[in-house]
Every structure is written in C-alpha cells, then in structure tokens.
Design an enzyme around this catalytic site. Structure first.
Site, PDB file in Angstrom:
ATOM      1  CB  ALA A 239      -1.360   2.014  10.985  1.00  0.00           C
TER       2      ALA A 239
ATOM      3  CE1 TYR B  60      -9.217   2.873   8.156  1.00  0.00           C
ATOM      4  CE2 TYR B  60      -9.886   5.046   8.918  1.00  0.00           C
ATOM      5  CZ  TYR B  60      -8.902   4.182   8.493  1.00  0.00           C
ATOM      6  OH  TYR B  60      -7.599   4.618   8.399  1.00  0.00           O
TER       7      TYR B  60
ATOM      8  CG  ASP C 122      -6.933 -11.937   4.440  1.00  0.00           C
ATOM      9  OD1 ASP C 122      -6.759 -11.251   5.462  1.00  0.00           O
ATOM     10  OD2 ASP C 122      -8.045 -12.084   3.910  1.00  0.00           O
TER      11      ASP C 122
ATOM     12  CE  LYS D 264      -7.047   1.566  10.776  1.00  0.00           C
ATOM     13  NZ  LYS D 264      -5.699   1.028  10.617  1.00  0.00           N
TER      14      LYS D 264
ATOM     15  CE  LYS E 175     -12.803 -11.980   8.100  1.00  0.00           C
ATOM     16  NZ  LYS E 175     -13.119 -12.952   7.034  1.00  0.00           N
TER      17      LYS E 175
ATOM     18  N   GLY F 189       0.835  -1.207   0.000  1.00  0.00           N
ATOM     19  CA  GLY F 189       0.000   0.000   0.000  1.00  0.00           C
ATOM     20  C   GLY F 189       0.866   1.251   0.000  1.00  0.00           C
TER      21      GLY F 189
HETATM   22  P1  NAD Z   1      -3.470   1.613   1.371  1.00  0.00           P
HETATM   23  O1  NAD Z   1      -4.847   1.147   0.997  1.00  0.00           O
HETATM   24  O2  NAD Z   1      -2.638   2.240   0.316  1.00  0.00           O
HETATM   25  O3  NAD Z   1      -2.632   0.406   1.990  1.00  0.00           O
HETATM   26  C1  NAD Z   1      -3.206  -0.582   2.782  1.00  0.00           C
HETATM   27  C2  NAD Z   1      -2.589  -1.917   2.389  1.00  0.00           C
HETATM   28  O4  NAD Z   1      -3.101  -2.944   3.246  1.00  0.00           O
HETATM   29  C3  NAD Z   1      -2.937  -2.333   0.955  1.00  0.00           C
HETATM   30  O5  NAD Z   1      -1.778  -2.681   0.241  1.00  0.00           O
HETATM   31  C4  NAD Z   1      -3.875  -3.521   1.138  1.00  0.00           C
HETATM   32  O6  NAD Z   1      -3.813  -4.434   0.067  1.00  0.00           O
HETATM   33  C5  NAD Z   1      -3.376  -4.095   2.451  1.00  0.00           C
HETATM   34  N1  NAD Z   1      -4.371  -4.915   3.153  1.00  0.00           N
HETATM   35  C6  NAD Z   1      -5.648  -4.581   3.479  1.00  0.00           C
HETATM   36  N2  NAD Z   1      -6.248  -5.611   4.111  1.00  0.00           N
HETATM   37  C7  NAD Z   1      -5.330  -6.605   4.196  1.00  0.00           C
HETATM   38  C8  NAD Z   1      -5.356  -7.906   4.752  1.00  0.00           C
HETATM   39  N3  NAD Z   1      -6.461  -8.412   5.332  1.00  0.00           N
HETATM   40  N4  NAD Z   1      -4.237  -8.662   4.694  1.00  0.00           N
HETATM   41  C9  NAD Z   1      -3.107  -8.180   4.112  1.00  0.00           C
HETATM   42  N5  NAD Z   1      -3.030  -6.951   3.566  1.00  0.00           N
HETATM   43  C10 NAD Z   1      -4.135  -6.174   3.599  1.00  0.00           C
HETATM   44  O7  NAD Z   1      -3.660   2.614   2.595  1.00  0.00           O
HETATM   45  P2  NAD Z   1      -2.588   3.547   3.329  1.00  0.00           P
HETATM   46  O8  NAD Z   1      -2.988   4.957   3.133  1.00  0.00           O
HETATM   47  O9  NAD Z   1      -1.224   3.127   2.969  1.00  0.00           O
HETATM   48  O10 NAD Z   1      -2.876   3.188   4.857  1.00  0.00           O
HETATM   49  C11 NAD Z   1      -2.042   2.261   5.556  1.00  0.00           C
HETATM   50  C12 NAD Z   1      -2.435   2.218   7.021  1.00  0.00           C
HETATM   51  O11 NAD Z   1      -2.309   3.518   7.610  1.00  0.00           O
HETATM   52  C13 NAD Z   1      -3.876   1.761   7.256  1.00  0.00           C
HETATM   53  O12 NAD Z   1      -3.910   0.952   8.411  1.00  0.00           O
HETATM   54  C14 NAD Z   1      -4.606   3.057   7.526  1.00  0.00           C
HETATM   55  O13 NAD Z   1      -5.737   2.875   8.348  1.00  0.00           O
HETATM   56  C15 NAD Z   1      -3.526   3.888   8.211  1.00  0.00           C
HETATM   57  N6  NAD Z   1      -3.768   5.325   8.039  1.00  0.00           N
HETATM   58  C16 NAD Z   1      -3.476   5.949   6.863  1.00  0.00           C
HETATM   59  C17 NAD Z   1      -3.741   7.297   6.727  1.00  0.00           C
HETATM   60  C18 NAD Z   1      -3.403   8.044   5.463  1.00  0.00           C
HETATM   61  O14 NAD Z   1      -3.703   9.239   5.392  1.00  0.00           O
HETATM   62  N7  NAD Z   1      -2.792   7.470   4.482  1.00  0.00           N
HETATM   63  C19 NAD Z   1      -4.328   8.013   7.785  1.00  0.00           C
HETATM   64  C20 NAD Z   1      -4.633   7.327   8.955  1.00  0.00           C
HETATM   65  C21 NAD Z   1      -4.337   5.989   9.099  1.00  0.00           C
END
Ligand code: NAD
Ligand code: UDP
Length: 329
Positions: A116, A147, A58, A151, A93, A12
């Site tokens: 996170a 969500y 997963d 969290k 989940k 991600g």
């Molecule tokens: P993103 O969607 O780009 O990355 C999330 C990654 O998690 C993806 O690659 C997805 O395929 C993977 N994923 C989801 N469910 C999964 C599972 N069950 N098993 C394995 N992999 C799984 O999102 P991001 O912006 O990179 O966010 C990453 C983390 O940071 C998340 O936990 C999000 O809640 C947290 N976060 C991000 C932000 C932001 O502004 N980017 C803000 C607050 C919190």
C-alpha cells in the site's frame, strides 16, 4: 484448497475491508495487526469464520507464518497525518523494517506481495493531476517526511526485491479513501468534519481551504486493489477517484448534507500540506479496466450514516485535542 493470503493492518480501515473482500471470495485470510491505530471492532464480525484467522503482531519484528502462503497485502501503517506525527518512529519502521520483513516472507514462501503506497509519494505535487511517472516533491525533513519517505523507501525496496530476487510484486498508490470504519477521531478530514457535524461543533478548515483533495469510496478502492493484485503489472498504479474538490467547498457540502447550521472556522495550515491532489487514473483504466463507480454524494451519505450509528461514547472520545503537533515545523 483455498489460496492463503496474509493481510497486514487488518484491524484498520482499509485492511478490514480487504479482509471482508478476500474472505467473501473464498480465500483463507490471515489478518495481522498490532492495533496501534486500528481497532478489534473492525474485524470482530470475521473472528470465528473458518476461513479467517488473526495474529496480533508488530510487523517490524520478524514475521512467521506456518504453512503455505500465496499472497501478501501489506497495509500496516499509520495513515492519518496526525497519527504519523504522534508516532513518527513507528511510522518510519513499519514502512521500512516492516516492508523488509514482509518481502522476506514473500520470498521464502514464493508469494506475490502488494504494498500500500500512497499519493503522498508525490508530496506537494508540482504536476497536476498526478501521473505515475511524476517523481514527486517531498520535504525529507518536514513533519510529513516520516510517512512520505517511509512509503518512498517501501516502493524502492519492493522494486529491488522484484529486480534482484524476481519476486512477484505490485504497488498501489492509493489516494484519499474514505468510508465506514475510519476512526472517528483520527484527524483525517472526513471523520473530522462528520464528527464535528454530529457533535454540533464548528467545522475546522485548515488554511483558507483552497487546497484540494479527491476522495474515493472504499468499495471502489478495494476493487482497484483486487484487480491490481491479479494483474501482471509491477510498476506503481494510482488507485483513486479523480473527482477533485477544495476543502472549503467540501466543508460546505458536509454542512448542507448533514442539514446542520454549523459555522466554518479557519485554523493554521499544517506544514507541507499538499496544495492540490488529484489522481490521473488513465493507467488503471487501461490496465485493470477499473474506474470508481460511487460518487461523493452517495459515498458520503453511507459514511455519515455509519458515523451516526456509532455509540455516543465513540463520538465523544477525543484523541486529538489540539493540533499543535500538526503545525510544528
Ligand atoms: P488505519 O490506521 O486505519 O490502518 C492501519 C492499520 O495498520 C492499523 O490497524 C494499525 O494498527 C496497523 N499497524 C500499524 N503499524 C503496524 C505494525 N507495525 N504492525 C502491525 N500492524 C500495524 O489506516 P488505513 O487508512 O486503513 O491505511 C491502510 C494502509 O493504506 C496504510 O499503509 C496507508 O499508508 C495506506 N493508504 C491509505 C490511504 C487512505 O486514504 N485511507 C491513502 C493512501 C495510502
Ligand atoms: N483538513 C482540514 N480540517 C480538518 C482536517 C483536515 O481542513 O479538520 C485538511 C487538511 O489540512 C488537508 C485536507 O483536509 O488539506 C485532507 O487532510 P487529511 O488529514 O484527511 O489527509 P491528507 O490528504 O492531508 O493526507
């Protein structure tokens, strides 16, 4: 021997930048992802390096890692409001069952784990700017509840593992972060506006645009998370940039930065869309000697250049044709 770290959500946006940082610092990085919202492209430059390995998995299923493990960063989770409305059960989940699995793994390996968390635990906040001691204002049964509550549960179970098992835990409350490798069509406001500007479309402001956000450039966010992992502090810490702007002013900024003549059009405000959001980062400054260094103008310029450099087919790959799920009660 290099310390070994597992990073979930590695394919991600944030996860891939964290992989880069820890690979560059000489750690042995194990990236894990099931690609539900991520993309292999984000880590292809790491594949083949001697200190990087990738496991497609997963994390809501039992997580098995051979050998020693010293650190875990749990970043797997859909993060865009439209993503988590499209895959609500997976979102619940990964925050609950996934976090439980990773805490169990951390306990078995005697590893330190950082989770996170998010500014969304504050919901539509009644305290402004948001301090860590504010309990939040979340609608449990609203569309964003999947969500937010996942969290909030994630924070609770993490503290329970710390208190009950003595596990070394860290909680980062991440505020809106942006930069290269965001999915252009994930529906979040920065890729949405930049994609629209590049395609010559009007910019879609939801509501009247008076709602605010405070955007942090990814390198600053990664630095804050890195410092938090190696700090001694177990309670939640806000990591974000306090530079707040209304979404309408932000749309105007994007139009002027991209030097285009698009119009702004207004659409319905999604249900429970927070009206204001700004991190109070007093704690992070004191504990971690950290604050963001990259201003919005510079960060947006880097990000826009990244989106501009993408192949045209990615620019036109539309995943979210309509926003109706976004505004449904
Ligand atoms: P993103 O969607 O780009 O990355 C999330 C990654 O998690 C993806 O690659 C997805 O395929 C993977 N994923 C989801 N469910 C999964 C599972 N069950 N098993 C394995 N992999 C799984 O999102 P991001 O912006 O990179 O966010 C990453 C983390 O940071 C998340 O936990 C999000 O809640 C947290 N976060 C991000 C932000 C932001 O502004 N980017 C803000 C607050 C919190
Ligand atoms: N937003 C908008 N137009 C868009 C996408 C988002 O006006 O095309 C608004 C959205 O309603 C919210 C803000 O921009 O008020 C930030 O939305 P985002 O999806 O980036 O994340 P959030 O901070 O709500 O989790």
């Amino acid at each position: 021997m290099a310390k070994r770290i597992l990073i979930t959500g590695a394919a991600g946006f944030l996860g891939s930048h964290l992989c880069d940082r820890f690979v560059n610092e000489g750690f042995h990085v194990i990236g894990m992802d099931n690609f539900i919202t991520g993309d292999e492209i984000n880590i292809e430059h790491l594949v083949g390096l001697p200190n990087f390995e990738f496991i497609k998995h997963d994390v809501t299923e039992f997580v098995k890692i051979e050998g020693d493990l010293h650190y875990i960063l749990h970043f797997a989770s859909p993060a865009s409001p439209i993503d988590y409305l499209k895959i609500p059960i997976q979102t619940l989940k990964v925050g609950s069952l996934g976090t439980h699995n990773l805490l169990g793994l951390a306990k078995a390996k005697d590893a330190r784990i950082l989770i996170a968390s998010t500014s969304e635990v504050y919901g539509d906040p009644l305290v402004h700017p948001q301090t860590e001691d504010y309990y939040g204002n979340v609608n449990t049964i609203g569309p964003r509840g999947v969500y937010d509550e996942a969290k909030r549960f994630q924070e609770s179970i993490t503290m329970a593992y710390h208190r009950f098992h003595g596990l070394e835990t860290r909680i980062a409350r991440i505020f809106n972060t942006y930069g290269p490798r965001m999915r252009l069509n994930d529906g979040r406001v920065i890729p949405a506006f930049m994609g629209q500007a590049l395609r010559g479309e009007n910019l879609t402001v939801f509501g009247d645009g008076s709602q605010t956000r405070s955007f942090c450039y990814v390198d600053d966010e990664v630095e804050g998370i890195y410092r938090l992992l190696f700090s001694d502090y177990v309670y939640p810490v806000n990591i974000g940039n306090p530079d707040e702007i209304s979404i309408l002013d932000f749309a105007k900024e994007i139009i002027s930065m991209t030097n285009t003549d698009q119009k702004i059009i207004f659409k319905d405000l999604p249900v429970n869309d927070p009206i204001q959001r700004q991190p109070d980062i007093t704690l992070a400054k004191k504990l971690l000697d950290w604050e963001p260094k990259i201003g919005r103008t510079e960060g947006m310029r880097i990000t826009f250049n990244y989106f501009k450099s993408l192949p045209r087919e990615r620019l036109y790959k539309k995943e979210h044709k309509d926003f109706s799920t976004h505004i449904k009660r």
